[in-house]
Design a protein around this motif. Sequence first.
Motif, mmCIF file in Angstrom:
data_model
loop_
_atom_site.group_PDB
_atom_site.id
_atom_site.type_symbol
_atom_site.label_atom_id
_atom_site.label_comp_id
_atom_site.label_asym_id
_atom_site.label_seq_id
_atom_site.Cartn_x
_atom_site.Cartn_y
_atom_site.Cartn_z
ATOM 1 N N MET A 92 0.842 -1.202 0.000
ATOM 2 C CA MET A 92 0.000 0.000 0.000
ATOM 3 C C MET A 92 0.869 1.239 0.000
ATOM 4 S SD MET A 92 -1.421 0.193 3.931
ATOM 5 C CE MET A 92 -1.880 -1.536 4.004
ATOM 6 N N ARG A 93 0.265 2.339 -0.346
ATOM 7 C CA ARG A 93 0.992 3.605 -0.436
ATOM 8 C C ARG A 93 0.155 4.715 0.208
ATOM 9 N NH1 ARG A 93 3.107 6.253 -6.022
ATOM 10 N NH2 ARG A 93 4.402 4.414 -5.891
ATOM 11 N N LEU A 94 0.834 5.608 0.904
ATOM 12 C CA LEU A 94 0.167 6.755 1.518
ATOM 13 C C LEU A 94 0.126 7.901 0.518
ATOM 14 C CD1 LEU A 94 -1.030 7.890 4.174
ATOM 15 C CD2 LEU A 94 1.262 8.728 4.717
ATOM 16 N N GLU A 115 2.413 -3.513 -2.770
ATOM 17 C CA GLU A 115 1.418 -4.315 -2.056
ATOM 18 C C GLU A 115 2.014 -5.147 -0.929
ATOM 19 O OE1 GLU A 115 -0.427 -6.845 -4.874
ATOM 20 O OE2 GLU A 115 1.408 -7.909 -5.433
ATOM 21 N N ASP A 116 3.331 -5.365 -0.949
ATOM 22 C CA ASP A 116 3.974 -6.167 0.085
ATOM 23 C C ASP A 116 4.369 -5.354 1.315
ATOM 24 O OD1 ASP A 116 5.875 -4.845 -1.633
ATOM 25 O OD2 ASP A 116 7.450 -5.968 -0.576
ATOM 26 N N GLY A 158 5.473 3.601 3.322
ATOM 27 C CA GLY A 158 4.401 3.844 2.370
ATOM 28 C C GLY A 158 4.301 5.271 1.879
ATOM 29 N N VAL A 159 5.016 6.206 2.522
ATOM 30 C CA VAL A 159 4.927 7.591 2.101
ATOM 31 C C VAL A 159 5.768 7.802 0.842
ATOM 32 C CG1 VAL A 159 6.879 8.503 3.446
ATOM 33 C CG2 VAL A 159 4.939 9.984 2.931
ATOM 34 N N SER A 160 5.259 8.598 -0.090
ATOM 35 C CA SER A 160 5.967 8.878 -1.341
ATOM 36 C C SER A 160 7.023 9.949 -1.125
ATOM 37 C CB SER A 160 4.980 9.348 -2.413
ATOM 38 O OG SER A 160 4.013 8.357 -2.677
ATOM 39 N N VAL A 161 8.192 9.739 -1.701
ATOM 40 C CA VAL A 161 9.282 10.704 -1.548
ATOM 41 C C VAL A 161 9.979 10.931 -2.885
ATOM 42 C CG1 VAL A 161 9.715 10.160 0.890
ATOM 43 C CG2 VAL A 161 10.923 8.871 -0.880
ATOM 44 N N VAL A 205 8.837 5.008 0.878
ATOM 45 C CA VAL A 205 9.612 4.486 1.995
ATOM 46 C C VAL A 205 9.201 3.030 2.218
ATOM 47 C CG1 VAL A 205 10.069 4.679 4.475
ATOM 48 C CG2 VAL A 205 9.847 6.741 3.065
ATOM 49 N N ALA A 206 10.207 2.131 2.222
ATOM 50 C CA ALA A 206 9.930 0.702 2.339
ATOM 51 C C ALA A 206 10.279 0.150 3.712
ATOM 52 C CB ALA A 206 10.703 -0.065 1.267
#
Length: 372
Positions: A1-3, A58-59, A303-306, A316-317
Amino acid sequence: MRLVPITMCQPGMKLAKRIFSEDGLVLLGQHVELTQNLITRLRQCGVDFVYIEDAMTEDLVVPEMISDETRIRALNEIRSGFRELMNPAKQSKSAPKPYIAKQFRNVMTMLLEEISNHQGAMLMLMNMGLVDHYLFQHSLNVCIYTSLLGMSDGLSQEELITLGMGALLHDIGKTQISTDVLMKPGRLTEAEFAEMKTHAERGFKLLKDQPNLPLIVAHCAYQHHERLDGSGYPRGIKGNEIHDYAKWIGLVDSYDAMTTNRIYRSPMLPHQAIEGLYAGTGTLYEQRMVRMFRDKIVIYPVGVSVGLNTGESGVVAGYDPLYPQRPMIRVLYDEYGEPLAQPYEIDMMKQLSIMITSVNEHRVATPEGTSG
């Protein structure tokens, strides 16, 4: 998932987590596909970020500082407690009610039980997936940040409960400020700012005579805008004249205010807010407190986009709890905004030349470009 910021959501995206009303009811369920109407409604309700399903991420497992259930229960108690305290008609007709202290003490006991499981590092809190009043969200955020920092500073359970209640109630005086001033969508006039500044003293007066509420809780409301060099308000006290609890709350209050979307301005990027705190070390804030904040708060949650200084972007993984400010980045897009056929990961602890230059840019969703 992604924020994803609600401002960058597009019709067709699917929710990875539920959206709750202020009463804890599920407004939108997991896997619901967003429409333009739903996106507009969420923005109007004050939801700033949502988790979106994304095949490339998704992981990723997003850890929670506190569960949705606990967060909703806490906000319900905060809301009802604030309304009890801010009702001047009730307060004038009868003595202050002792269950206010018990109510907030119970909230703190519940929160501390969950927070104690996350002493390595704490996730950045944002207005995610819950419709509620800014003041209540802000009070809970400041309480959770401050409580974890208090744990790291070695406070006892009883001290943490008092510190947490001070954080929960630090802005109670704002309930006495004119709504026109409190919610003004622009810069305050000198007279309006003077009125806004009275919330610290008003909060103290609301709390100081509450039965069974430690007096230091009232002083947290009174002192959280005081600063080391005497430049704060309402009394301009300095240094050791300011209680350590109020110093912690003032630091966290500043950070949360800087990074939260408000009517009159966009939020500051997390790393910019940290730089702002560092700029105030020794004059506004205690240096050791700022350092502990930096070391304990995960300003870039999973999950936050950078965006990176290489021009690439991703999410961020993961992160090392000892160095949360240098996370693992999964690179998804090249410097031209094109998706990579084979995403790869960068460990910022090993590649020290890599820097995060923007947060929550989403190039595919905004092809015309965004600004960091």
